[in-house]
Design a protein around this motif. Structure first.
Motif, PDB file in Angstrom:
ATOM      1  N   TRP A  13     -31.627 -11.405  -9.957  1.00  0.00           N
ATOM      2  CA  TRP A  13     -32.965 -11.493  -9.384  1.00  0.00           C
ATOM      3  C   TRP A  13     -33.109 -10.532  -8.209  1.00  0.00           C
ATOM      4  N   ILE A  14     -32.141 -10.532  -7.311  1.00  0.00           N
ATOM      5  CA  ILE A  14     -32.178  -9.643  -6.146  1.00  0.00           C
ATOM      6  C   ILE A  14     -32.220  -8.178  -6.581  1.00  0.00           C
ATOM      7  N   LEU A  15     -31.395  -7.837  -7.565  1.00  0.00           N
ATOM      8  CA  LEU A  15     -31.288  -6.447  -8.004  1.00  0.00           C
ATOM      9  C   LEU A  15     -32.392  -6.040  -8.984  1.00  0.00           C
ATOM     10  N   GLY A  16     -33.143  -7.002  -9.492  1.00  0.00           N
ATOM     11  CA  GLY A  16     -34.195  -6.707 -10.443  1.00  0.00           C
ATOM     12  C   GLY A  16     -33.663  -6.345 -11.811  1.00  0.00           C
ATOM     13  N   PHE A  17     -32.477  -6.836 -12.134  1.00  0.00           N
ATOM     14  CA  PHE A  17     -31.863  -6.532 -13.424  1.00  0.00           C
ATOM     15  C   PHE A  17     -32.456  -7.423 -14.512  1.00  0.00           C
ATOM     16  N   ASN A  18     -32.569  -6.860 -15.703  1.00  0.00           N
ATOM     17  CA  ASN A  18     -32.950  -7.646 -16.861  1.00  0.00           C
ATOM     18  C   ASN A  18     -32.268  -7.071 -18.083  1.00  0.00           C
ATOM     19  N   TYR A  19     -32.362  -7.777 -19.163  1.00  0.00           N
ATOM     20  CA  TYR A  19     -31.810  -7.377 -20.456  1.00  0.00           C
ATOM     21  C   TYR A  19     -30.319  -7.042 -20.394  1.00  0.00           C
ATOM     22  N   LEU A  39     -16.262  -6.191  -5.868  1.00  0.00           N
ATOM     23  CA  LEU A  39     -15.144  -5.305  -5.531  1.00  0.00           C
ATOM     24  C   LEU A  39     -14.867  -4.275  -6.620  1.00  0.00           C
ATOM     25  N   SER A  40     -15.301  -4.538  -7.854  1.00  0.00           N
ATOM     26  CA  SER A  40     -14.950  -3.630  -8.944  1.00  0.00           C
ATOM     27  C   SER A  40     -16.147  -3.106  -9.739  1.00  0.00           C
ATOM     28  N   TYR A  41     -17.361  -3.270  -9.234  1.00  0.00           N
ATOM     29  CA  TYR A  41     -18.544  -2.869  -9.998  1.00  0.00           C
ATOM     30  C   TYR A  41     -18.556  -1.391 -10.378  1.00  0.00           C
ATOM     31  N   GLU A  49     -28.029   4.278 -11.493  1.00  0.00           N
ATOM     32  CA  GLU A  49     -29.040   3.554 -10.712  1.00  0.00           C
ATOM     33  C   GLU A  49     -28.614   2.109 -10.459  1.00  0.00           C
ATOM     34  N   GLU A  50     -28.081   1.458 -11.484  1.00  0.00           N
ATOM     35  CA  GLU A  50     -27.628   0.078 -11.332  1.00  0.00           C
ATOM     36  C   GLU A  50     -26.464  -0.005 -10.348  1.00  0.00           C
ATOM     37  N   LYS A  51     -25.531   0.931 -10.437  1.00  0.00           N
ATOM     38  CA  LYS A  51     -24.399   0.957  -9.507  1.00  0.00           C
ATOM     39  C   LYS A  51     -24.864   1.192  -8.074  1.00  0.00           C
ATOM     40  N   ILE A  56     -25.710  -0.985  -2.648  1.00  0.00           N
ATOM     41  CA  ILE A  56     -26.577  -1.300  -1.498  1.00  0.00           C
ATOM     42  C   ILE A  56     -26.465  -2.767  -1.152  1.00  0.00           C
ATOM     43  N   LEU A  57     -26.522  -3.632  -2.158  1.00  0.00           N
ATOM     44  CA  LEU A  57     -26.384  -5.069  -1.909  1.00  0.00           C
ATOM     45  C   LEU A  57     -25.029  -5.375  -1.283  1.00  0.00           C
ATOM     46  N   LYS A  58     -23.981  -4.741  -1.769  1.00  0.00           N
ATOM     47  CA  LYS A  58     -22.644  -4.955  -1.219  1.00  0.00           C
ATOM     48  C   LYS A  58     -22.611  -4.568   0.259  1.00  0.00           C
ATOM     49  N   ARG A  59     -23.215  -3.440   0.609  1.00  0.00           N
ATOM     50  CA  ARG A  59     -23.247  -3.002   2.018  1.00  0.00           C
ATOM     51  C   ARG A  59     -24.030  -3.981   2.888  1.00  0.00           C
ATOM     52  N   VAL A  60     -25.137  -4.511   2.360  1.00  0.00           N
ATOM     53  CA  VAL A  60     -25.922  -5.489   3.107  1.00  0.00           C
ATOM     54  C   VAL A  60     -25.092  -6.742   3.352  1.00  0.00           C
TER      55      VAL A  60
END
Length: 79
Positions: A13-19, A39-41, A49-51, A56-60
């Motif tokens: 939800w935070i990342l706006g991912f779907n499918y 840690l391993s994404y 773009e997804e990475k 960004i979320l990881k840094r936040v």
């Protein structure tokens, strides 16, 4: 719904991912947990773009909660 499922839903939800991306996140977080995912994404099969969004979320999270390795995502009781 256990904590890993809740965490993966929140993450998507935070990342706006779907499918496809959402399916990958759900699978990995369910199997390995949020901490391992963050840690391993970079080694997982996501688009650039997804990475970038995950990075960004990881840094936040690290800015507000400290090192990812020390954050308690509440998943220890799941498995």
């Amino acid at each position: 719904m256990n904590n890993r499922e809740k965490n993966s839903e929140t993450l998507c939800w935070i990342l706006g991912f779907n499918y496809e991306a959402k399916s990958k996140v759900r699978k990995y977080v369910k199997e390995s947990g949020m901490k391992s995912f963050l840690l391993s994404y970079k080694t997982l099969e996501f688009t650039l773009e997804e990475k970038e969004k995950i990075g960004i979320l990881k840094r936040v999270l690290e800015t507000f909660d400290g090192d990812i390795e020390t954050i308690d995502f509440g998943e220890d009781d799941d498995y």
